[in-house]
Design a protein around this motif. Structure first.
Motif, PDB file in Angstrom:
ATOM      1  N   GLN A 239       0.847  -1.240   0.179  1.00 40.88           N
ATOM      2  CA  GLN A 239      -0.011  -0.007  -0.025  1.00 40.88           C
ATOM      3  C   GLN A 239       0.826   1.339  -0.044  1.00 40.88           C
TER       4      GLN A 239
ATOM      5  N   TYR B 117       1.482   5.174   1.410  1.00 35.44           N
ATOM      6  CA  TYR B 117       0.922   6.021   2.278  1.00 35.44           C
ATOM      7  C   TYR B 117       1.495   7.361   2.126  1.00 35.44           C
TER       8      TYR B 117
ATOM      9  N   GLN C 118      -3.519   5.998   4.467  1.00 39.84           N
ATOM     10  CA  GLN C 118      -3.385   5.077   3.341  1.00 39.84           C
ATOM     11  C   GLN C 118      -3.914   5.790   1.944  1.00 39.84           C
TER      12      GLN C 118
ATOM     13  N   ALA D  74      -3.536   1.096  -3.178  1.00 37.59           N
ATOM     14  CA  ALA D  74      -2.502  -0.094  -3.646  1.00 37.59           C
ATOM     15  C   ALA D  74      -1.564   0.326  -4.634  1.00 37.59           C
TER      16      ALA D  74
ATOM     17  N   LYS E 161      -6.107   8.928  -6.238  1.00 38.71           N
ATOM     18  CA  LYS E 161      -6.164   7.420  -6.841  1.00 38.71           C
ATOM     19  C   LYS E 161      -6.861   7.311  -8.043  1.00 38.71           C
TER      20      LYS E 161
END
Length: 452
Positions: free
Chosen positions: A258, A260, A265, A268, A301
Motif C-alpha cells: 500500500q 501511504y 493509506q 494499493a 487514486k
C-alpha cells in the motif's frame, strides 16, 4: 506575467536557438531588451532565425564570432545543451557577463507558483503524473520545461491561479540564479551526463541547485532509497519530504503493498496504471506533491490508476491475440531496464535489448534476465548482450533492427506473454534518438495488428 523592467534597453545575447532560444528571444524583446540572437545554423537554412529577423530581432547565423562579445552585453541566455567550455560561453563568463538558461527568465516573470522536477531517471513520467493528479484535483496546470514546452513561453500565459509543473535538466539548472520553486522533486541521482559535467559530484551539484533559493516555506521531495539523499537533506533550508519504498518515513512510502502519506493509506501499489518498481517511486513523489497541494485521496487514486505512462517510457502499446506490447525505448542504460523488468513476471516476458553501449559488459543485468521466456538481441552491443543472455540461461534470437526484432518476438509469443522493448542501450548505432527507435516499435506493432 510580471512586467519586469530590468531588461529594458539592456543588450542581451541569446546563444543557440531551438525552441527555448526562440522563446527567450521573443520574451526578452517583449520586455524591452535589445536582443541579438547567435545560432550556428546558416541563415538560409534557419527558418526560426528568419522569423525572428522579420519580428525585428537582430540575428547572426552560421558561426559564433568571439568578437561579438566586444559589444556591451548585460546578459547571455544560452541553450542548455551548449557546454560551459564552449569558447563563447567561457569568454562571456571571463568578462563577468551572467550566463543563464531560459528557465531563469520564466521564474522572473511567472505569476504562478512553480513545482520543479529533476533527477536522473523518471523525471518526465513524474512530471506528467503530477500534472495529471493536480488536474484531477481541479488545479489549473501548465506543463513546461525539459518536457518540450519552453518555460519562458508558458510562463508568459500563466496567472496566479495556475501552477507551473516544470521538468528541469541539470543543464538548465546550471543557468539559474534567483530561480525558486515552491516544491522541488529530485527523483533519483545516478552517474549520467558525466561527459558534460566532468564528475558525478559536479552533476549532483547542478541538480541540487534546484533548492538553492528555497526557504523554510518551501518543500523538497527526496528519494530516501538512495544514501546520497540523507546527506542532501541536511543541506537545505526547505522542508524535506522523504519518499521510500523500503521503510516508513515521515512522507510518502510503500508498506505491505500500500502507498501511504504520513501514515494515511492512499491506494494499493498494484492500482498504479503503469508497472515497475520505478513507477512506485514516481507515484510516491507524485503523492507527496499532491498532498502538499491539498489534493484529496480519491482524486490522487483516480489519476494514478488511469495513468497510461509517457511515450517511450514503459508505454503500453496495446495487445494482439493476448500478447501485450510495452515500448520502453527510453531505457538507454542497464538500471532503467532493470527497473522495467521488475514490474513483470519474467517467465512471460520476451525482451528486446541491445543498441549502442559504452563498451561495458552487462554482467549486472544477468540476475534480472534469469527466467525470461526469450530475448531478441540487436545492435552494436549484441555480442555482449548475448553473453549476458547465455549467463542467465535465456534463449535468444538475433535481429537486424527494431522492426525485425518486434516481428521475431511476436513469432515466439503466445497469449499472456509480454513483448518489452527495453534496450539497456542508447539508440545511436541505428536511430537518431530513442524516440525514433520507439516509433519504429510502435509502427511495427500496428503493422502486426493490421495483418490480423
Amino acid at each position: 506575467m510580471h512586467q519586469i523592467k530590468e531588461f529594458e534597453n539592456k543588450k542581451v545575447l541569446v546563444l543557440g536557438l531551438a525552441k527555448s532560444g526562440e522563446a527567450a528571444a521573443r520574451l526578452l524583446d517583449r520586455l524591452g531588451a535589445i536582443v541579438t540572437v547567435n545560432d550556428g545554423k546558416p541563415f538560409e537554412e534557419n527558418p526560426t532565425a528568419q522569423a525572428l529577423l522579420e519580428a525585428g530581432i537582430r540575428v547572426i547565423c552560421g558561426s559564433h564570432p568571439l568578437e561579438l562579445l566586444e559589444e556591451d552585453f548585460a546578459l547571455v541566455v544560452k541553450n542548455p545543451g551548449i557546454r560551459y567550455d564552449n569558447p563563447m560561453v567561457a569568454q562571456a563568463l571571463q568578462k563577468g557577463i551572467p550566463v543563464w538558461t531560459e528557465v531563469e527568465l520564466a521564474y522572473l516573470i511567472s505569476e504562478a507558483p512553480i513545482i520543479g522536477i529533476t533527477g536522473s531517471n523518471g523525471k518526465t513520467t513524474t512530471t506528467t503524473m503530477i500534472a495529471e493528479v493536480l488536474n484531477q484535483g481541479q488545479q489549473s496546470v501548465k506543463l513546461c520545461g525539459n518536457i518540450g514546452f519552453p518555460a519562458s513561453s508558458v510562463a508568459q500565459e500563466a496567472t496566479a491561479n495556475d501552477v507551473l509543473v516544470m521538468e528541469l535538466s541539470s543543464f538548465q539548472l546550471m543557468g539559474i540564479e534567483a530561480f525558486r520553486p515552491h516544491i522541488a522533486v529530485i527523483t533519483n541521482l545516478m552517474p549520467t551526463h558525466i561527459d558534460y559535467h566532468g564528475s558525478f559530484e559536479e552533476y549532483v551539484a547542478a541538480k541540487w541547485r534546484i533548492q538553492e533559493q528555497m526557504t523554510a516555506d518551501d518543500f523538497v521531495v527526496l528519494n530516501m532509497n538512495q544514501e546520497i539523499a540523507s546527506s542532501l537533506a541536511k543541506q537545505t533550508k526547505a522542508q524535506v519530504i522523504p519518499i521510500s519504498t523500503q521503510e516508513a518515513v515521515d512522507g510518502a512510502y510503500l508498506a505491505d503493498g500500500q502507498l501511504y502519506f504520513k501514515g494515511e493509506q492512499i491506494m494499493a501499489a498494484t492500482d498504479i496504471g503503469v508497472p515497475g518498481s520505478h513507477n512506485v517511486e514516481n507515484a510516491l513523489a507524485t503523492i507527496a506533491v499532491a498532498k502538499l497541494m491539498g489534493i484529496d485521496n480519491q482524486a490522487i487514486k483516480e489519476a494514478l490508476s488511469a495513468f497510461g505512462g509517457v511515450k517511450h517510457r514503459l508505454q503500453h502499446a496495446g495487445q494482439l491475440e493476448g500478447v501485450t506490447f510495452y515500448n520502453d525505448s527510453k531505457s538507454t542504460n542497464i538500471l532503467a531496464t532493470q527497473k522495467a523488468l521488475s514490474g513483470f513476471d519474467n517467465s512471460k516476458v520476451i525482451l528486446i535489448a541491445g543498441g549502442l553501449d559504452r563498451g561495458n559488459e552487462f554482467d549486472e543485468l544477468v540476475p534480472d534476465l534469469v527466467g525470461l521466456k526469450h530475448m531478441v538481441i540487436l545492435g552494436e552491443s549484441a555480442p555482449r548482450v548475448k553473453r549476458a543472455a547465455e549467463q542467465a540461461g535465456v534463449p535468444y534470437t538475433e535481429a537486424q533492427d527494431v522492426a525485425d526484432a518486434t516481428r521475431k518476438a511476436y513469432q515466439v509469443a503466445t497469449a499472456g506473454d509480454i513483448i518489452l522493448l527495453s534496450p539497456a542501450n542508447a539508440s545511436w548505432d541505428m536511430y537518431a534518438n530513442f524516440e525514433v527507435r520507439g516509433d519504429s516499435f510502435l509502427a511495427t506493432v500496428e503493422e502486426l495488428k493490421g495483418k490480423k
